[in-house]
Design an enzyme around this catalytic site. Structure first.
Site, PDB file in Angstrom:
ATOM      1  N   HIS A   1      -0.710   7.768  -5.229  1.00 58.69           N
ATOM      2  CA  HIS A   1       0.319   7.238  -6.130  1.00 58.69           C
ATOM      3  C   HIS A   1       0.926   5.959  -5.560  1.00 58.69           C
ATOM      4  CE1 HIS A   1       3.851   7.746  -8.912  1.00 58.69           C
ATOM      5  NE2 HIS A   1       4.428   7.028  -7.950  1.00 58.69           N
ATOM      6  N   GLU A   2       1.286   5.997  -4.268  1.00 56.52           N
ATOM      7  CA  GLU A   2       1.902   4.833  -3.648  1.00 56.52           C
ATOM      8  C   GLU A   2       0.912   3.674  -3.479  1.00 56.52           C
ATOM      9  OE1 GLU A   2       4.946   4.127  -3.054  1.00 56.52           O
ATOM     10  OE2 GLU A   2       5.688   6.062  -3.746  1.00 56.52           O
TER      11      GLU A   2
ATOM     12  N   HIS B   1       0.582   1.599  -6.532  1.00 55.61           N
ATOM     13  CA  HIS B   1       1.627   0.575  -6.671  1.00 55.61           C
ATOM     14  C   HIS B   1       1.222  -0.691  -5.914  1.00 55.61           C
ATOM     15  CE1 HIS B   1       4.431   3.111  -8.716  1.00 55.61           C
ATOM     16  NE2 HIS B   1       4.664   3.918  -7.687  1.00 55.61           N
TER      17      HIS B   1
END
Length: 210
Positions: free
Chosen positions: A19-20, A23
Site C-alpha cells: 500500500h505504501e 503511494h
C-alpha cells in the site's frame, strides 16, 4: 502460534507495505523522486516496518481474535510540490494505495473462486484471507478521516481555500501524536466498527461469491 495466524500476519505486513510503496510509485510517476531517493520504492520490509503499526497492534488484534484488523507501515515520503499535475497529483498519490489493495483483493478473489471450483478448498481459504485483509485495508483507508487516504483525497480535490482549512485541521490532529491515535481507535471501535465490518463482509462476499 497456529499456521493460519502466522499467514494472516505475513499477509497483513506485506499488504500495508505494498500500500505504501504504491503511494511512492505514483508520486515517482508524477515526477517526485523523494521516495526513490529515500530507497522506499522497495518491498524490503526493513525499509517500511513500523514496530507499533506493522507488528504490535496488528499482532495483538489477531491474537485477540478481533473482528477488526488495523495496521500501518512507515508512510512513504513524497513532496506534493514536485508533482507534475499540481491540481490532481496529490489526489492520485493518495488513492494509489487504496486501489492497489483493492486490485490485490480482486485478483485473489478470482484465485479463490477458481480454487473452490476445482476442489482446492484449503488453498481457496488462504486466498480468501488475502482478499479479506486487503479489502479491510483498502476500504478503511477510504474513510474521510485524517490522516487516512480518503481524507487526503477529499482535501486534494476541494477548492484551494477549503483544502487549506482541511489541511490545518489535519495538522492540528497530527500534533496530538499517539493520543490522537488512541482517541481515534476508541471512537472507531465504539461507533463505526460494526457498520464498517458489515460493509467489508458484504463486499467480500461479492468478491469471493459466498
Amino acid at each position: 502460534m497456529e499456521a493460519p495466524l502466522i499467514f494472516g500476519i505475513v499477509v497483513l505486513i506485506f499488504s500495508v507495505i505494498i500500500h505504501e510503496v504504491a503511494h511512492g510509485w505514483a508520486a515517482y510517476a508524477l515526477g517526485d523522486p523523494t521516495a526513490k531517493l529515500a530507497n522506499r520504492l522497495t518491498l524490503n520490509p526493513v525499509r517500511h516496518v513500523d514496530l507499533l503499526g506493522t507488528i504490535i497492534i496488528p499482532g495483538l488484534l489477531l491474537l485477540s481474535n478481533s473482528s477488526f484488523l488495523f495496521g500501518w507501515a512507515k508512510p512513504v515520503p513524497y513532496n506534493p510540490y514536485n508533482l507534475r499535475n499540481a491540481r490532481w497529483g496529490e489526489a492520485i498519490v493518495s488513492i494509489a494505495g487504496v486501489l492497489t489493495n483493492l486490485v490485490i483483493a480482486l485478483i485473489f478473489a478470482l484465485v479463490a473462486r477458481y480454487a473452490t471450483s476445482v476442489g482446492a478448498f484449503g488453498f481457496a481459504s488462504l486466498a480468501e484471507v488475502v482478499v479479506w485483509i486487503n479489502l479491510l485495508l483498502g476500504i478503511f483507508n477510504l474513510l474521510p478521516i485524517p490522516p487516512l487516504d480518503g481524507y487526503t483525497f477529499l482535501r486534494s480535490v476541494m477548492p484551494i481555500r477549503r483544502s487549506m482549512a482541511f489541511r490545518e485541521f489535519e495538522d492540528r490532529l497530527r500534533s496530538g501524536g499517539f493520543m490522537t491515535l488512541i482517541v481515534f481507535l476508541v471512537v472507531f471501535s465504539l461507533f463505526l466498527a460494526r457498520p464498517f465490518m458489515l460493509l467489508v463482509d458484504y463486499i467480500f462476499r461479492i468478491f469471493v461469491g459466498g
